[in-house]
Enzyme design. Sequence first.
Site, PDB file in Angstrom:
ATOM      1  CG  HIS A 108      27.673  43.044  46.148  1.00 37.56           C
ATOM      2  ND1 HIS A 108      27.213  44.339  46.291  1.00 37.56           N
ATOM      3  CD2 HIS A 108      28.835  42.974  46.850  1.00 37.56           C
ATOM      4  CE1 HIS A 108      28.048  45.006  47.060  1.00 37.56           C
ATOM      5  NE2 HIS A 108      29.047  44.213  47.413  1.00 37.56           N
ATOM      6  CB  ALA A 168      26.448  53.369   3.745  1.00 40.20           C
TER       7      ALA A 168
END
Length: 462
Positions: A441, A39
């Site tokens: 916020h 891989a």
Amino acid sequence: MSSTHFDLVVIGGGPGGYIAAIRAAQLGKSVACVELESALGGVCLRVGCIPSKALLESSHMYEAAKHQFAGRGIKVASVELDLPAMMEHKAGVVKALTGGIDGIFKKRKITRLKGRARLDGPGRVTIEGKDNQSITAEYIILATGSSPATLPGIELDGDRVASSTEALAFTEVPKHLVVIGAGYIGLEMGTVWRRLGAEVTVLEYLDRILPGMDSQVATDALKIFKKQGLKFQLGCKVTGVTKTKSGVEVQIDGQPAVQGDRVLVSVGRKPNSQNLGLETVGVETDKRGFITVDPNFKTSAPGVYAVGDVIGGAMLAHKAEEEGVACVEYIFKGHGHVNYDVIPGVVYTDPEIATVGASEDQLKQKGVPYRKGQFPFLANARARASGQMDGYVKILAHEETDRILGVHIIGLHAGELIAEAAAAIEFGASSEDLARTCHAHPTLAEVTKEAALAVDGRALNI
Ligand SMILES: Cc1cc2nc3c(=O)[nH]c(=O)nc-3n(C[C@H](O)[C@H](O)[C@H](O)COP(=O)(O)OP(=O)(O)OC[C@H]3O[C@@H](n4cnc5c(N)ncnc54)[C@H](O)[C@@H]3O)c2cc1C
């Protein structure tokens, strides 16, 4: 045996190598990347960053379901660990991401060769393995990475005396895991197995954890980790490990031995610079085996460059990637640059710890005058809503110019929050710049804004 010529051959398909290959292909170059494992993705994707984060996420969910859901009004009848399923999820994440690189290679027409590569004279690379052949190139980049190191007297056995690779794949939860080394890998893996039910004892040679990180943050992290149940023995010199009938015994100089059923040796990593044919072209290494390069990643051999863990420095995937890009740009465009002063570092424990720029210790040592602004997550609405209020953001700014020199965060999602700080330092921002930037916020990022305000003594929500 076929012979093929490329503009660039990259040896190693980790973050340094595969990113270098992609960048060169973007620039229209013919590129081959040789990787010995089946891989792509290197240590990071196969046995490092990615599987460890998959296990950290899963073990966090397990611990939350077991101990925190009830406090939020969520009743679960019983919570059980299915370790094979957790490991299967981890393997799936790794497979998807490593396969993704194969896909990019195909799209970019990068030749992917399987086998062990070695230099074989100027401009020549010989591959042993599935794609047994010799290839030639104008330029070669060595990106062969690193392997787990050990201590004198301790032999890793791939089982009970484990490196991080095995600790990512234990088939059962150890009763008592002894971790040697309180760096980020030891603490992350220790956290995973503690959450899953192991007793974990961390042994560290120094009298502190997280060597190299801001010492205030490291001291506060230690207190939190202890509260979570991790045990620490600092200032102890491990001299050996013996396998016993039922587990392991770790010997410590001048102190009683510690018994466990498994030991994880996480004391650093060593460069993969052996058996690379470096001598055939005259690539030099330092005493520890790291390949020596100039600021443009040039080795001592013409046309041969090196990036990533194998050249040392911060052994981090994003540092390797930055070097891969900069090296290729230097080779084919004549310029390339990595700002080593702005390489963030993240420890993915709970809470996370993230840091960029200079630590307070470094500023003190260099005699740089600075002001410090600190703001706690305790006073942040989003942290409170999340129920995770440990920690703070600490900003260090130059006393006279107010330029941000370092940012250190311990707290929820610190690893994500540090990106704003890295961008600010990269752009030469002052703490006033951050303080005047409107932050949404309620967000955790407001803690960074408040810490910036605190540099000038004007934090608001405290
Ligand atoms: C448990 C663990 C957790 C980690 N977590 C993080 C994290 O959260 N964040 C982070 O930034 N970093 C993390 N790291 C570090 C990160 O994995 C490395 O810094 C990064 O992989 C280095 O990239 P590289 O390309 O230099 O080398 P590597 O990723 O080591 O890749 C080198 C590749 O070269 C191949 N190779 C070697 N020799 C040859 C040869 N002769 N021929 C062909 N192929 C060869 C190897 O098989 C390997 O695939 C972690 C590491 C570990 C072990």
